[in-house]
Motif scaffolding. Structure first.
Motif, PDB file in Angstrom:
ATOM      1  N   ASN A 140      28.264  41.035  39.838  1.00  0.00           N
ATOM      2  CA  ASN A 140      28.983  41.277  41.092  1.00  0.00           C
ATOM      3  C   ASN A 140      28.862  42.750  41.467  1.00  0.00           C
ATOM      4  OD1 ASN A 140      30.886  41.568  43.160  1.00  0.00           O
ATOM      5  ND2 ASN A 140      32.242  40.003  42.292  1.00  0.00           N
ATOM      6  N   THR A 141      27.889  43.071  42.287  1.00  0.00           N
ATOM      7  CA  THR A 141      27.628  44.481  42.628  1.00  0.00           C
ATOM      8  C   THR A 141      28.766  45.083  43.447  1.00  0.00           C
ATOM      9  OG1 THR A 141      26.364  43.762  44.571  1.00  0.00           O
ATOM     10  CG2 THR A 141      25.130  44.176  42.552  1.00  0.00           C
ATOM     11  N   ARG A 142      29.398  44.288  44.293  1.00  0.00           N
ATOM     12  CA  ARG A 142      30.513  44.799  45.105  1.00  0.00           C
ATOM     13  C   ARG A 142      31.691  45.176  44.217  1.00  0.00           C
ATOM     14  NH1 ARG A 142      34.234  41.229  47.925  1.00  0.00           N
ATOM     15  NH2 ARG A 142      35.655  42.436  49.235  1.00  0.00           N
ATOM     16  N   LEU A 143      32.005  44.313  43.264  1.00  0.00           N
ATOM     17  CA  LEU A 143      33.092  44.596  42.327  1.00  0.00           C
ATOM     18  C   LEU A 143      32.753  45.816  41.478  1.00  0.00           C
ATOM     19  CD1 LEU A 143      35.761  43.831  40.928  1.00  0.00           C
ATOM     20  CD2 LEU A 143      34.450  42.260  39.471  1.00  0.00           C
ATOM     21  N   ARG A 144      31.492  45.893  41.035  1.00  0.00           N
ATOM     22  CA  ARG A 144      31.098  47.024  40.204  1.00  0.00           C
ATOM     23  C   ARG A 144      31.248  48.351  40.958  1.00  0.00           C
ATOM     24  NH1 ARG A 144      26.236  45.639  39.142  1.00  0.00           N
ATOM     25  NH2 ARG A 144      25.079  47.009  40.544  1.00  0.00           N
ATOM     26  N   ALA A 145      30.840  48.361  42.212  1.00  0.00           N
ATOM     27  CA  ALA A 145      30.936  49.588  43.003  1.00  0.00           C
ATOM     28  C   ALA A 145      32.389  50.018  43.179  1.00  0.00           C
ATOM     29  CB  ALA A 145      30.270  49.374  44.365  1.00  0.00           C
ATOM     30  N   GLU A 146      33.277  49.040  43.380  1.00  0.00           N
ATOM     31  CA  GLU A 146      34.694  49.355  43.563  1.00  0.00           C
ATOM     32  C   GLU A 146      35.304  49.896  42.267  1.00  0.00           C
ATOM     33  OE1 GLU A 146      38.197  49.799  45.701  1.00  0.00           O
ATOM     34  OE2 GLU A 146      36.157  49.351  46.394  1.00  0.00           O
ATOM     35  N   ASN A 153      37.838  58.266  40.449  1.00  0.00           N
ATOM     36  CA  ASN A 153      39.101  58.884  40.895  1.00  0.00           C
ATOM     37  C   ASN A 153      40.115  59.007  39.761  1.00  0.00           C
ATOM     38  OD1 ASN A 153      38.169  59.143  43.525  1.00  0.00           O
ATOM     39  ND2 ASN A 153      38.971  57.140  44.151  1.00  0.00           N
ATOM     40  N   ASN A 154      39.650  58.776  38.540  1.00  0.00           N
ATOM     41  CA  ASN A 154      40.478  58.905  37.329  1.00  0.00           C
ATOM     42  C   ASN A 154      41.545  57.829  37.196  1.00  0.00           C
ATOM     43  OD1 ASN A 154      39.076  61.238  36.486  1.00  0.00           O
ATOM     44  ND2 ASN A 154      40.389  62.541  37.737  1.00  0.00           N
ATOM     45  N   ASP A 155      41.387  56.693  37.871  1.00  0.00           N
ATOM     46  CA  ASP A 155      42.273  55.554  37.629  1.00  0.00           C
ATOM     47  C   ASP A 155      41.919  54.941  36.271  1.00  0.00           C
ATOM     48  OD1 ASP A 155      43.308  56.004  40.089  1.00  0.00           O
ATOM     49  OD2 ASP A 155      42.541  54.183  41.030  1.00  0.00           O
ATOM     50  N   SER A 156      42.922  54.483  35.541  1.00  0.00           N
ATOM     51  CA  SER A 156      42.660  53.851  34.251  1.00  0.00           C
ATOM     52  C   SER A 156      42.193  52.413  34.471  1.00  0.00           C
ATOM     53  CB  SER A 156      43.930  53.845  33.401  1.00  0.00           C
ATOM     54  OG  SER A 156      44.867  52.908  33.923  1.00  0.00           O
ATOM     55  N   PRO A 157      41.485  51.814  33.503  1.00  0.00           N
ATOM     56  CA  PRO A 157      41.078  50.403  33.646  1.00  0.00           C
ATOM     57  C   PRO A 157      42.244  49.469  33.914  1.00  0.00           C
ATOM     58  CG  PRO A 157      39.826  51.419  31.886  1.00  0.00           C
ATOM     59  CD  PRO A 157      40.847  52.442  32.329  1.00  0.00           C
ATOM     60  N   GLU A 158      43.398  49.710  33.280  1.00  0.00           N
ATOM     61  CA  GLU A 158      44.563  48.854  33.534  1.00  0.00           C
ATOM     62  C   GLU A 158      45.052  49.012  34.963  1.00  0.00           C
ATOM     63  OE1 GLU A 158      48.737  47.623  31.333  1.00  0.00           O
ATOM     64  OE2 GLU A 158      47.885  49.616  31.002  1.00  0.00           O
ATOM     65  N   GLN A 159      45.077  50.235  35.476  1.00  0.00           N
ATOM     66  CA  GLN A 159      45.486  50.455  36.868  1.00  0.00           C
ATOM     67  C   GLN A 159      44.521  49.767  37.825  1.00  0.00           C
ATOM     68  OE1 GLN A 159      45.470  54.722  36.730  1.00  0.00           O
ATOM     69  NE2 GLN A 159      47.688  54.887  36.465  1.00  0.00           N
ATOM     70  N   ILE A 160      43.231  49.865  37.536  1.00  0.00           N
ATOM     71  CA  ILE A 160      42.228  49.250  38.408  1.00  0.00           C
ATOM     72  C   ILE A 160      42.387  47.740  38.434  1.00  0.00           C
ATOM     73  CG2 ILE A 160      39.753  48.848  38.697  1.00  0.00           C
ATOM     74  CD1 ILE A 160      39.308  51.650  37.482  1.00  0.00           C
ATOM     75  N   ALA A 161      42.510  47.132  37.252  1.00  0.00           N
ATOM     76  CA  ALA A 161      42.613  45.673  37.170  1.00  0.00           C
ATOM     77  C   ALA A 161      43.809  45.151  37.956  1.00  0.00           C
ATOM     78  CB  ALA A 161      42.704  45.244  35.706  1.00  0.00           C
TER      79      ALA A 161
END
Length: 407
Positions: A140-146, A153-161
């Motif tokens: 999923n290239t769109r998801l990967r880019a986001e 922007n230094n968001d953590s993986p948990e914040q992103i999810a």
């Protein structure tokens, strides 16, 4: 003459051994009967363990955490399932959680029949499919880019999810777990994300520390503190106690570690200040208590403070800014590096026994205890008291308001 029947307790012990995973031969040997007797008991039960025997006796030790069902486990499940045992009884016998047995049967039942060999083949096929499945962020290239934009922007993986669910509520394709993000950064062969993005994570590590090492770090003195200054950088003058104004700090813990009293000890004189910690000993409470007590001392007596790496000192930067103290931290598991507080805390147990509720004592009582401690003659002070020694050091300054030096 007929042999007397084996005691009922021996049969119970035999079935407990079988339930714990022993073979028929080993179970028989464990209870002191011959192999033939063990097989006879097994045959008499129709090859099925009596359900009541599974429940009696001490509980079966659970399998090691993280262990997967093996082909032997699946054959045993098949046998017990055919015998009509309930999910709970099968779980007790095999040594896995009831939900594991339920999920295994739900995945691999063919009609009403469960075969161990077939279930093993299906499990291996699913595992192989998972190993060769392309990573979601690679497809999923769109998801990967986001995800890459937000990591930048230094968001953590948990914040992103979690934010993706809020920002794209109607788009199920814009979903990814935080573990998938970590995997895509760290795991070789699954790295759909740019490796340089690891530098934007909180740790900044290029390689993820194994979970076992993270657990060991916590048990071996791992600390939530950040930007600490090690005791190894503390000036030599602090070590030889030649200059006043250098303090050590610690906590005396009450029953269940739910209550505490803070202790501050001036290294040159042994002068004690007790910190009243009402309700809790969190970082904010500790910050307030230390700042209030240090404000009562002249600037010349606010040089350094040495503490251990407990979470109560998370706000050490704010304490240093408010008091002017330079704060150092002892090495993990090294109480001898703060010998003054260790010795003082031992003396204070006369007033605050181990296992007692320290929240019962108010600030007035703590001041009385500190007064008594500070008026005890000390051998290392040539039998002067800490209060007298500190009083001499303060002779050129006004005495700090509210601090009782002598009785």
């Amino acid at each position: 003459m007929a042999r007397p029947p084996w005691p009922r307790e021996a049969r119970k012990a035999f079935w407990r051994e079988v339930a714990a995973g022993s073979s028929t031969e080993n179970a028989a040997a464990a209870v002191g009967v011959s192999r033939a007797v063990g097989y006879r008991w097994l045959a008499a039960s129709g090859g099925v363990m009596p359900p009541r025997q599974v429940r009696e006796g001490p509980p079966v030790s659970p399998r090691p955490q993280g262990r997967r069902l093996s082909s032997v486990d699946r054959e045993e499940i098949a046998h017990l399932h055919r015998s009509g045992m309930s999910l709970g009884e099968i779980a007790d016998a095999v040594g896995f959680h009831k939900s594991t047995i339920s999920r295994e049967l739900r995945r691999n039942l063919s009609g009403t029949r469960y075969r161990g060999s077939t279930a093993q083949q299906l499990a291996e096929a699913r595992a192989c499919e998972g190993r060769h499945k392309q990573a979601k962020l690679a497809v999923n290239t769109r998801l990967r880019a986001e995800v890459e934009r937000r990591l930048g922007n230094n968001d953590s993986p948990e914040q992103i999810a979690n934010r993706l669910r809020l920002d794209f509520p109607e788009d199920p394709e814009m979903r990814v777990s935080h573990e998938t993000i970590y995997t895509s950064i760290y795991v070789q062969g699954r790295g759909a994300l740019r490796k340089d993005l690891a530098g934007h994570l909180r740790t900044g590590r290029a390689v993820r520390k194994p979970r076992a090492q993270r657990r060991a770090a916590k048990s071996d003195g791992g600390s939530p503190l950040r930007n600490v200054v090690s005791i190894s950088e503390r000036p030599p003058e602090v070590e030889d106690r030649a200059v006043p104004g250098h303090w050590e700090g610690d906590l005396i813990m009450g029953s269940g570690n739910t209550s505490a009293i803070g202790t501050l000890v001036e290294r040159a004189t042994g002068f004690v200040v007790l910190l009243h910690l009402p309700g809790d000993h969190t970082a904010v409470t500790m910050q307030t208590a230390i700042c209030e007590q240090m404000a009562r001392l002249p600037e010349t007596l606010r040089q350094t403070l040495t503490w251990d790496r407990g979470s109560e000192m998370t706000n050490h930067a704010q304490i240093a800014a408010a008091t002017g103290l330079v704060i150092y931290f002892a090495d993990p598991g090294s109480p001898w590096q703060r010998g003054s507080t260790e010795n003082t805390n031992g003396l204070l147990r006369q007033y605050f026994p181990k296992g007692s509720d320290l929240s019962l004592w108010g600030p007035g009582f703590l001041e009385q205890v500190a007064l008594q401690m500070n008026n005890r003659p000390r051998k290392r002070l040539d039998w002067r008291t800490p209060a007298e020694a500190l009083d001499a050091l303060l002779s050129e300054h006004d005495k700090p308001p509210g601090v009782a030096l002598t009785g």
